[in-house]
Design a protein around this motif. Structure first.
Motif, PDB file in Angstrom:
ATOM      1  N   PHE A  41      -2.714 -21.687-128.678  1.00 36.22           N
ATOM      2  CA  PHE A  41      -3.368 -22.782-127.962  1.00 36.22           C
ATOM      3  C   PHE A  41      -4.458 -22.263-127.042  1.00 36.22           C
ATOM      4  CE2 PHE A  41      -0.242 -25.883-129.152  1.00 36.22           C
ATOM      5  CZ  PHE A  41      -0.813 -27.118-128.863  1.00 36.22           C
ATOM      6  N   LEU A  42      -5.480 -23.057-126.890  1.00 37.47           N
ATOM      7  CA  LEU A  42      -6.471 -22.875-125.846  1.00 37.47           C
ATOM      8  C   LEU A  42      -6.314 -24.063-124.910  1.00 37.47           C
ATOM      9  CD1 LEU A  42      -8.864 -21.063-124.944  1.00 37.47           C
ATOM     10  CD2 LEU A  42     -10.357 -22.723-126.069  1.00 37.47           C
ATOM     11  N   TYR A  43      -5.936 -23.791-123.655  1.00 38.56           N
ATOM     12  CA  TYR A  43      -5.834 -24.840-122.652  1.00 38.56           C
ATOM     13  C   TYR A  43      -7.172 -24.912-121.941  1.00 38.56           C
ATOM     14  CZ  TYR A  43      -0.665 -24.659-123.057  1.00 38.56           C
ATOM     15  OH  TYR A  43       0.632 -24.695-123.491  1.00 38.56           O
ATOM     16  N   VAL A  44      -7.762 -26.103-121.914  1.00 41.31           N
ATOM     17  CA  VAL A  44      -9.078 -26.292-121.315  1.00 41.31           C
ATOM     18  C   VAL A  44      -8.924 -27.183-120.090  1.00 41.31           C
ATOM     19  CG1 VAL A  44     -11.441 -27.088-121.694  1.00 41.31           C
ATOM     20  CG2 VAL A  44     -10.133 -26.094-123.602  1.00 41.31           C
ATOM     21  N   TYR A  45      -9.236 -26.581-118.939  1.00 41.73           N
ATOM     22  CA  TYR A  45      -9.182 -27.297-117.659  1.00 41.73           C
ATOM     23  C   TYR A  45     -10.614 -27.714-117.343  1.00 41.73           C
ATOM     24  CZ  TYR A  45      -4.672 -25.058-117.549  1.00 41.73           C
ATOM     25  OH  TYR A  45      -3.416 -24.637-117.886  1.00 41.73           O
ATOM     26  N   GLU A  46     -10.911 -28.983-117.576  1.00 43.23           N
ATOM     27  CA  GLU A  46     -12.281 -29.457-117.409  1.00 43.23           C
ATOM     28  C   GLU A  46     -12.600 -29.701-115.940  1.00 43.23           C
ATOM     29  OE1 GLU A  46     -12.307 -32.799-120.102  1.00 43.23           O
ATOM     30  OE2 GLU A  46     -12.856 -31.486-121.781  1.00 43.23           O
ATOM     31  N   ALA A  47     -13.816 -29.311-115.574  1.00 49.71           N
ATOM     32  CA  ALA A  47     -14.287 -29.505-114.199  1.00 49.71           C
ATOM     33  C   ALA A  47     -14.189 -30.986-113.837  1.00 49.71           C
ATOM     34  CB  ALA A  47     -15.715 -29.009-114.060  1.00 49.71           C
ATOM     35  N   ASP A  48     -13.790 -31.243-112.606  1.00 45.89           N
ATOM     36  CA  ASP A  48     -13.748 -32.603-112.083  1.00 45.89           C
ATOM     37  C   ASP A  48     -14.057 -32.537-110.595  1.00 45.89           C
ATOM     38  OD1 ASP A  48     -11.368 -31.665-110.943  1.00 45.89           O
ATOM     39  OD2 ASP A  48     -10.067 -32.950-112.150  1.00 45.89           O
ATOM     40  N   ASP A  49     -13.672 -33.552-109.842  1.00 46.06           N
ATOM     41  CA  ASP A  49     -14.022 -33.548-108.419  1.00 46.06           C
ATOM     42  C   ASP A  49     -13.258 -32.480-107.628  1.00 46.06           C
ATOM     43  OD1 ASP A  49     -11.607 -34.879-108.652  1.00 46.06           O
ATOM     44  OD2 ASP A  49     -12.139 -36.493-107.279  1.00 46.06           O
ATOM     45  N   LEU A  51     -12.013 -29.238-109.408  1.00 47.15           N
ATOM     46  CA  LEU A  51     -12.287 -27.943-110.034  1.00 47.15           C
ATOM     47  C   LEU A  51     -13.796 -27.824-110.276  1.00 47.15           C
ATOM     48  CD1 LEU A  51     -10.884 -25.406-111.320  1.00 47.15           C
ATOM     49  CD2 LEU A  51     -11.025 -26.626-113.497  1.00 47.15           C
ATOM     50  N   PRO A  52     -14.447 -26.805-109.692  1.00 50.73           N
ATOM     51  CA  PRO A  52     -15.908 -26.728-109.754  1.00 50.73           C
ATOM     52  C   PRO A  52     -16.474 -26.415-111.136  1.00 50.73           C
ATOM     53  CG  PRO A  52     -15.016 -24.876-108.490  1.00 50.73           C
ATOM     54  CD  PRO A  52     -13.870 -25.773-108.824  1.00 50.73           C
ATOM     55  N   GLU A  53     -15.740 -25.662-111.975  1.00 51.02           N
ATOM     56  CA  GLU A  53     -16.252 -25.372-113.310  1.00 51.02           C
ATOM     57  C   GLU A  53     -15.101 -25.321-114.304  1.00 51.02           C
ATOM     58  OE1 GLU A  53     -18.327 -21.665-112.964  1.00 51.02           O
ATOM     59  OE2 GLU A  53     -16.500 -20.504-112.771  1.00 51.02           O
ATOM     60  N   THR A  54     -15.392 -25.687-115.534  1.00 54.76           N
ATOM     61  CA  THR A  54     -14.386 -25.695-116.583  1.00 54.76           C
ATOM     62  C   THR A  54     -13.871 -24.276-116.831  1.00 54.76           C
ATOM     63  OG1 THR A  54     -15.349 -27.651-117.623  1.00 54.76           O
ATOM     64  CG2 THR A  54     -13.983 -26.239-119.028  1.00 54.76           C
ATOM     65  N   ARG A  55     -12.545 -24.166-117.011  1.00 53.75           N
ATOM     66  CA  ARG A  55     -11.922 -22.863-117.281  1.00 53.75           C
ATOM     67  C   ARG A  55     -11.039 -22.976-118.517  1.00 53.75           C
ATOM     68  NH1 ARG A  55      -9.790 -20.519-111.699  1.00 53.75           N
ATOM     69  NH2 ARG A  55      -9.436 -18.688-112.991  1.00 53.75           N
ATOM     70  N   HIS A  56     -10.898 -21.856-119.228  1.00 53.14           N
ATOM     71  CA  HIS A  56     -10.152 -21.807-120.483  1.00 53.14           C
ATOM     72  C   HIS A  56      -9.089 -20.709-120.411  1.00 53.14           C
ATOM     73  CE1 HIS A  56     -14.303 -23.101-121.316  1.00 53.14           C
ATOM     74  NE2 HIS A  56     -13.756 -23.916-122.187  1.00 53.14           N
ATOM     75  N   PHE A  57      -7.886 -21.036-120.876  1.00 48.92           N
ATOM     76  CA  PHE A  57      -6.809 -20.056-120.932  1.00 48.92           C
ATOM     77  C   PHE A  57      -6.181 -20.071-122.324  1.00 48.92           C
ATOM     78  CE2 PHE A  57      -7.343 -20.485-116.454  1.00 48.92           C
ATOM     79  CZ  PHE A  57      -7.018 -19.246-115.930  1.00 48.92           C
ATOM     80  N   PHE A  58      -6.042 -18.891-122.894  1.00 45.36           N
ATOM     81  CA  PHE A  58      -5.419 -18.713-124.198  1.00 45.36           C
ATOM     82  C   PHE A  58      -3.923 -18.529-124.007  1.00 45.36           C
ATOM     83  CE2 PHE A  58      -3.726 -15.833-127.417  1.00 45.36           C
ATOM     84  CZ  PHE A  58      -4.158 -16.438-128.596  1.00 45.36           C
ATOM     85  N   VAL A  59      -3.143 -19.229-124.830  1.00 42.47           N
ATOM     86  CA  VAL A  59      -1.690 -19.082-124.824  1.00 42.47           C
ATOM     87  C   VAL A  59      -1.256 -18.868-126.277  1.00 42.47           C
ATOM     88  CG1 VAL A  59       0.531 -20.145-124.258  1.00 42.47           C
ATOM     89  CG2 VAL A  59      -1.460 -20.585-122.800  1.00 42.47           C
ATOM     90  N   GLY A  86      -8.333 -31.405-120.898  1.00 39.13           N
ATOM     91  CA  GLY A  86      -8.222 -32.534-119.990  1.00 39.13           C
ATOM     92  C   GLY A  86      -8.773 -32.156-118.635  1.00 39.13           C
ATOM     93  N   ALA A  87      -8.990 -33.162-117.818  1.00 38.31           N
ATOM     94  CA  ALA A  87      -9.481 -32.927-116.463  1.00 38.31           C
ATOM     95  C   ALA A  87      -8.440 -32.152-115.665  1.00 38.31           C
ATOM     96  CB  ALA A  87      -9.793 -34.259-115.774  1.00 38.31           C
ATOM     97  N   TYR A  88      -8.913 -31.314-114.773  1.00 38.27           N
ATOM     98  CA  TYR A  88      -8.032 -30.490-113.945  1.00 38.27           C
ATOM     99  C   TYR A  88      -6.955 -31.333-113.254  1.00 38.27           C
ATOM    100  CZ  TYR A  88      -6.643 -27.354-110.110  1.00 38.27           C
ATOM    101  OH  TYR A  88      -5.937 -26.592-109.215  1.00 38.27           O
ATOM    102  N   THR A  89      -7.331 -32.463-112.669  1.00 37.13           N
ATOM    103  CA  THR A  89      -6.346 -33.288-111.957  1.00 37.13           C
ATOM    104  C   THR A  89      -5.286 -33.826-112.913  1.00 37.13           C
ATOM    105  OG1 THR A  89      -7.907 -35.133-112.063  1.00 37.13           O
ATOM    106  CG2 THR A  89      -7.798 -33.927-109.999  1.00 37.13           C
ATOM    107  N   ASP A  90      -5.641 -34.069-114.174  1.00 39.26           N
ATOM    108  CA  ASP A  90      -4.642 -34.509-115.149  1.00 39.26           C
ATOM    109  C   ASP A  90      -3.670 -33.379-115.488  1.00 39.26           C
ATOM    110  OD1 ASP A  90      -5.674 -37.114-115.281  1.00 39.26           O
ATOM    111  OD2 ASP A  90      -7.101 -36.559-116.850  1.00 39.26           O
ATOM    112  N   TRP A  91      -4.166 -32.141-115.526  1.00 34.56           N
ATOM    113  CA  TRP A  91      -3.274 -30.996-115.733  1.00 34.56           C
ATOM    114  C   TRP A  91      -2.295 -30.879-114.555  1.00 34.56           C
ATOM    115  CZ3 TRP A  91      -2.522 -28.006-119.941  1.00 34.56           C
ATOM    116  CH2 TRP A  91      -3.493 -28.038-120.942  1.00 34.56           C
ATOM    117  N   ILE A  92      -2.762 -31.137-113.350  1.00 31.54           N
ATOM    118  CA  ILE A  92      -1.860 -31.111-112.193  1.00 31.54           C
ATOM    119  C   ILE A  92      -0.765 -32.163-112.382  1.00 31.54           C
ATOM    120  CG2 ILE A  92      -1.657 -31.570-109.712  1.00 31.54           C
ATOM    121  CD1 ILE A  92      -4.498 -30.372-109.422  1.00 31.54           C
TER     122      ILE A  92
END
Length: 142
Positions: A41-49, A51-59, A86-92
């Protein structure tokens, strides 16, 4: 709390990998995942209000365990069979248990790239991975 781990971070994912690999429940529910297909999987944390920039983590997920986790600068550098974005806040919300993994995918809160039917065959594994993530003492630094 001093023992909270910043999220998202390499340290957080190292703890996630350790806990998943120690989980007897996930070793059963994830048995067969990634066997004869790419289950990474690649988890994509999309920038939102927050998180300043989108980040990607491989699992790397294979047959009831995690083979590797790391942050990825360029998502094209990794060969993952699935991506969950998904948006960072949705990951939270997912980590905090306010939204379920499968509900999040079915409702469109998260976008899945990959074989949804395969993911649905492993619904319990998705639930177990989410529960493991929710148990990590986490500092949402953004």
């Amino acid at each position: 709390m001093a023992d909270e781990i910043d999220f998202p971070s390499e340290e957080w994912f190292e703890e996630y990998e350790r806990r998943v690999n120690e989980s007897e429940q996930y070793s059963e529910s994830g048995a067969g995942w990634g066997v004869e297909f790419n289950g990474d999987f690649l988890y994509v944390y999309e920038a939102d209000d927050r998180l300043p920039e989108t980040r990607h983590f491989f699992v790397g997920l294979h047959d009831g365990g995690v083979t590797d986790t790391h942050e990825v600068d360029d998502p094209d550098e990794v060969d993952a069979g699935f991506a969950l974005r998904g948006a960072y806040t949705d990951w939270i919300d997912l980590n905090e248990g306010d939204i379920g993994a499968v509900d999040g995918m079915m409702s469109g809160v998260f976008e899945l790239e990959g074989d949804m039917q395969k993911v649905m065959q492993y619904t319990q594994a998705s639930v177990d991975l989410t529960e493991i993530a929710s148990e990590i003492p986490t500092n949402y630094k953004y």
